[in-house]
Scaffold this active site. Structure first.
Site, PDB file in Angstrom:
ATOM      1  N   ARG A  56      43.855   1.924 -25.888  1.00 16.50           N
ATOM      2  CA  ARG A  56      43.507   1.978 -27.304  1.00 16.50           C
ATOM      3  C   ARG A  56      42.660   0.800 -27.769  1.00 16.50           C
ATOM      4  NH1 ARG A  56      49.492   4.128 -29.167  1.00 16.50           N
ATOM      5  NH2 ARG A  56      49.118   6.256 -28.478  1.00 16.50           N
ATOM      6  N   PHE A 100      47.327  10.824 -20.801  1.00 20.65           N
ATOM      7  CA  PHE A 100      47.291   9.916 -21.940  1.00 20.65           C
ATOM      8  C   PHE A 100      46.504   8.671 -21.557  1.00 20.65           C
ATOM      9  CE2 PHE A 100      49.283   9.257 -26.093  1.00 20.65           C
ATOM     10  CZ  PHE A 100      49.635  10.560 -26.415  1.00 20.65           C
ATOM     11  N   GLN A 160      48.183  -3.621 -32.486  1.00 19.90           N
ATOM     12  CA  GLN A 160      47.346  -2.520 -32.006  1.00 19.90           C
ATOM     13  C   GLN A 160      46.763  -1.666 -33.127  1.00 19.90           C
ATOM     14  OE1 GLN A 160      48.983   1.174 -29.748  1.00 19.90           O
ATOM     15  NE2 GLN A 160      47.895  -0.059 -28.258  1.00 19.90           N
ATOM     16  N   LEU A 208      47.942   9.364 -38.282  1.00 17.27           N
ATOM     17  CA  LEU A 208      47.766   9.413 -36.830  1.00 17.27           C
ATOM     18  C   LEU A 208      47.282  10.774 -36.340  1.00 17.27           C
ATOM     19  CD1 LEU A 208      48.238   7.899 -34.145  1.00 17.27           C
ATOM     20  CD2 LEU A 208      50.536   8.859 -34.124  1.00 17.27           C
ATOM     21  N   ARG A 252      49.610  -2.157 -25.980  1.00 16.19           N
ATOM     22  CA  ARG A 252      50.530  -1.129 -25.508  1.00 16.19           C
ATOM     23  C   ARG A 252      49.782   0.138 -25.124  1.00 16.19           C
ATOM     24  NH1 ARG A 252      52.696   3.304 -27.732  1.00 16.19           N
ATOM     25  NH2 ARG A 252      52.427   2.899 -29.964  1.00 16.19           N
ATOM     26  N   GLU A 272      46.619  10.622 -29.443  1.00 15.13           N
ATOM     27  CA  GLU A 272      45.788  10.446 -28.253  1.00 15.13           C
ATOM     28  C   GLU A 272      45.926  11.662 -27.333  1.00 15.13           C
ATOM     29  OE1 GLU A 272      46.169   6.369 -26.934  1.00 15.13           O
ATOM     30  OE2 GLU A 272      46.316   7.095 -24.893  1.00 15.13           O
ATOM     31  N   HIS A 293      48.652   0.368 -36.157  1.00 11.20           N
ATOM     32  CA  HIS A 293      49.580   1.286 -35.511  1.00 11.20           C
ATOM     33  C   HIS A 293      50.848   0.622 -34.976  1.00 11.20           C
ATOM     34  CE1 HIS A 293      50.602   5.027 -33.602  1.00 11.20           C
ATOM     35  NE2 HIS A 293      50.678   4.473 -32.412  1.00 11.20           N
ATOM     36  N   HIS A 311      45.179   1.967 -33.525  1.00 15.69           N
ATOM     37  CA  HIS A 311      45.027   3.250 -32.838  1.00 15.69           C
ATOM     38  C   HIS A 311      43.630   3.777 -33.153  1.00 15.69           C
ATOM     39  CE1 HIS A 311      45.603   7.361 -31.604  1.00 15.69           C
ATOM     40  NE2 HIS A 311      46.800   7.077 -31.132  1.00 15.69           N
TER      41      HIS A 311
END
Lengths: 233, 578
Positions: free
Chosen positions: B283, B116, B237, B249, B392, B252, B350, B239
């Site tokens: 991100r 990730f 954030q 979404l 994050r 990732e 996100h 995404h």
């Protein structure tokens, strides 16, 4: 394109009985039925009432009967319906509270009755319990369930029999019955075998067709029936 | 109606349910209030995985996870929180497995793990397999497993209740909640020895978002309106891969399994921006790179307005088995088969890194000296323990829910033992009833949906991936004007039963309130760090800004700032390259 959205509406504070209301809307073929409901609520009639949250088929809030079939409003696109008249009704067999909102309490009661949690009183190991990919695959389908009630409220037995636990509860029982880590089948088989239990199923297949997660519901129900027979007979 | 519990939890997503279970296991009588049903909570939309240095596939260490979390947060991360987190998530993930969570498995029978963004071995050397997962529905199975456990433990739920007010006694101790029951329109009173806020984020302040319609920052707004601070609200954030144009979404994990981002020329452009870990950069880095590609004319499609996520080189079986849900999203909503065609994607709102400030044991604090508000706890996205800092990492939010949800359950149960019943004057519920009556009786004529749309569109334009003084100043004014118009909203549904129009009106009030904190704090922070990118201040400025913002609402439109030092330690702030 121009569409007619017909919604079966009922407000117990004002109406004596449910009635249809029609709305003429401009829609894109890729609009979701949920978008149309929002357009009505936000632009025309704020009293139109329905549940929704995620908008992409994972939270399970917006099951409704669309053109006679149980579906999620957020996963049904106008272009999937092949018609410019779209009818929306509440899912059947649960008491209507207002418009498309039904009382979900009986549905969750049935869910709870099958003990839908891992039962295993052995002290767990320090790390994870081991489970092979093959053992994991056996109960994979049931883990997809979003508890939207589309299956249960499409079931003719559920409509007429007030006590049948319904396909969703059985799917959630299947998810644990076939989990190699679980030891609760005795308790669960008992809950499934009573008068309102699994033997009420008449394999009408409506549940399988209704599932927005493509879970082979009828197949899972048959597997649970076989498991009970093998263990009891 | 009145209800009494030792521990009362607001929110039934991953953090709230974990807190409920651990409070119950520690002897507390627990009640959970949610404006939805528990299984509708937005935790269920999380896809790719939950991070823990289990080391099941390759060597991994909690120190590496801690480092990645600190660096990922652009050094605004409090390192004591990152350490607690990286250590305790290992036990937390094992506990989820013991609860029955259906993780995907390795041939050895252990929990499977995938790569990730931003998660690396040996302090940034190369990507590491740290994300434990269940296909691309990891959040769904976490939410449902916790819900199943809540059924097992007989936790009391108040479903479809909207919280209108928090009650504090003369000593400042939180002891109650007033909540509106959707089914009946009644205001209920809840008294408790301790209250845990676990109500999620506020992605719906933006037009394009991966978050649910109900992710509206209600409890952050309530706290901020009470004169308590919000920490770091400027850090929000985006995404990188929302399904274009809806913003749904696309995990990732698709890149973790080998997916590649390409521009209109078919170029793997992340090689230029993050040469070491490329498409698996954090991100904020990827979202900005995409923005630049589009601004420089290399966007995909006839309007050159999005980027392509290419999975076509993956084995079809990898897509169908490990990424089935996102494959279906692409087919259903974009008419694209990811086995054969690239998926059109664009950044989508996100996650809020900021929130209600807390100690490591999730106690809500009210100032830069960490003064605790007795009886009040917060965990999950609604909180800011600051383990995410300025940005994050993917899979760290699900892990946060179990680590700090657990701490909230344990700490609140312990605190609740000191509870002595508070007498409740009958007028205590007046402000809450007034909130209901004011909207029901208003004939002001302003529309909730119009104001919300204007907020969401203007926030997207002026306060999203890139920011500057001019646009933020403009947005400060827009938010204030919308707040003034909000005072004159009226709704059509005047009924008591399931008045969802009324709830949407409350939620808009929350969105306008948290948007105010965000834009003021973003204008105030004259540097670029993590997700907060200022065109006019492009560099990180550790001399002046290595500190947390505490935003206080003095009056509508009037925000005061205080600052809290970042907890440093093991890792010295360094330039952040990938």
């Amino acid at each position: 394109m121009r569409v007619t959205l017909k919604v079966l509406r009922y407000n117990p504070e004002a109406d004596r009985a449910p009635h249809w209301e029609s709305y003429q809307l401009e829609a894109e073929p890729t609009d979701r039925v949920l978008d149309l409901l929002h357009n009505v609520k936000w632009d025309t009639d704020g009293t139109l009432t329905f549940r929704r949250s995620c908008g992409h088929g994972i939270c399970g809030s917006c099951a409704m009967m669309i053109n006679g079939v149980n579906r999620l409003a957020c996963k049904t696109l106008v272009q999937n319906l092949d018609t410019d008249t779209i009818t929306v009704e509440p899912i059947r067999g649960l008491p209507v509270e207002k418009d498309l909102v039904v009382d979900m309490a009986p549905f969750f009661q049935a869910f709870k009755a099958v003990k839908p949690y891992l039962i295993n009183d052995d002290p767990p190991p320090e790390r994870e319990r081991l489970q092979s990919p093959e053992e994991r695959a056996v109960f994979d389908e049931g883990t997809k369930c979003i508890l939207c009630a589309a299956c249960t409220t499409s079931c003719p037995v559920f409509w007429v029999n007030g006590t049948y636990i319904g396909p969703s509860a059985i799917v959630n029982a299947h998810r644990f019955i076939f989990d190699s880590r679980d030891k609760g089948n005795g308790e669960r088989f008992k809950a499934l075998s009573g008068g309102g239990g699994i033997w009420r199923c008449r394999t009408a297949y409506n549940c399988t067709e209704a599932c927005p997660r493509d879970i082979p519901v009828t197949e899972l129900i048959e597997e649970v029936k076989r498991a009970i027979m093998v263990n009891y007979v | 109606m009145a209800h009494i519990h030792d521990v009362l939890i607001v929110g039934a997503g991953g953090a709230g349910l974990t807190a409920a279970l651990f409070a119950a296991k520690n002897g507390a009588n627990v009640g959970v209030i949610t404006k939805l049903y528990p299984t509708r909570s937005h935790t269920g939309a999380a896809q790719g995985g939950v991070s823990a240095a289990l080391g099941n596939v390759e060597e991994d260490r909690w120190e590496w996870h801690m480092y990645d979390t600190v660096k990922g947060g652009d050094y605004l991360t409090d390192q004591d929180a990152a350490e607690v987190f990286a250590k305790e998530t290992i036990e937390g993930v094992i506990e989820l497995e013991h609860m029955g969570l259906p993780f995907d498995r390795l041939p050895s029978g252990k929990i499977a793990q995938r790569r990730f963004g931003g998660h690396t071995r040996n302090f940034g050397e190369a990507p590491v397999r740290r994300a434990a997962y269940a296909a691309d529905r990891t959040g769904h199975v976490i939410l449902h497993t916790l819900h199943q456990q809540a059924v097992k433990y007989g936790i009391a739920f108040y479903n479809e209740f909207y919280v209108l007010d928090l009650l504090f006694d003369d000593d400042g101790r939180a002891f109650g909640v007033l909540a509106y029951e959707l089914a009946t329109g009644e205001v209920h009173t809840f008294k408790a020895g301790a209250i845990v806020i676990a109500s999620g984020g506020y992605g719906r302040i933006f037009k394009t978002t991966a978050t649910a319609h109900t992710v509206t920052g209600d409890m952050q707004a309530l706290i901020y309106n009470k004169g308590l601070p919000l920490e770091d609200p400027e850090f929000f954030q985006f995404h990188p891969t929302g399904l274009f144009p809806l913003g749904i979404l696309i995990t990732e994990g698709a890149r973790g399994e080998g997916g590649i981002l390409r521009n209109a020329d078919g170029e793997r452009f992340m090689e230029r921006y993050a040469p070491t870990i490329k498409d698996l950069a954090p991100r904020d880095v990827v979202a900005r790179s995409m923005f630049i590609e589009i601004m420089e004319g290399r966007g995909c499609g006839p309007n050159k307005d999005h980027i392509c996520l290419d999975l076509t080189h993956l084995e079809p079986d990898v897509i169908e088995k490990r990424l089935p849900d996102i494959a279906e999203f692409a087919r259903t909503y974009a008419g694209v088969d990811p086995v054969k065609q690239p998926i059109p994607v664009l950044y989508t709102a996100h996650y809020s890194m900021g929130g209600i400030p807390t100690t490591l044991w999730t106690e809500v604090i009210k100032d830069e000296n960490n003064t605790v508000v007795p009886g009040l706890y917060a965990a999950g996205e609604s909180a800011c323990v600051s383990m995410h800092g300025a940005n994050r990492l993917g899979t760290n939010s699900l892990a946060e829910l179990i680590v700090f949800g657990r701490r909230a359950g344990i700490a609140s149960a312990k605190f609740a033992q000191t509870y002595k019943p508070h007498p409740l004057p009958p007028e205590a519920s007046d402000p809450a009833r007034e909130r209901v009556d004011k909207i029901l009786s208003s004939s002001g004529g302003e529309s909730v949906s119009k104001i919300r749309k204007e907020l969401q569109e203007s926030m997207m334009e002026n306060a999203s991936v890139y920011r500057n003084e001019e646009r933020l100043s403009k947005q400060v004014k827009i938010v204030r004007e919308l707040q003034e118009r909000y005072e004159h909203i009226s709704i059509q549904d005047k009924g008591k039963l399931f008045n969802t129009e009324l709830v949407e009106a409350f939620e808009l009030g929350s969105l306008l309130t948290v948007a105010e904190a965000l834009v003021h704090a973003a204008l105030n922070r004259t540097e670029s760090r993590g997700a907060h990118a200022r065109e006019d201040y492009p560099e990180r400025d550790d001399d002046n800004w290595l500190k947390h913002t505490l935003a206080y609402r003095e009056a509508p439109g009037k925000v005061r700032f205080a600052y809290k030092p970042v907890v440093l330690g093991r890792f010295e702030p360094k330039p952040r390259t990938y």
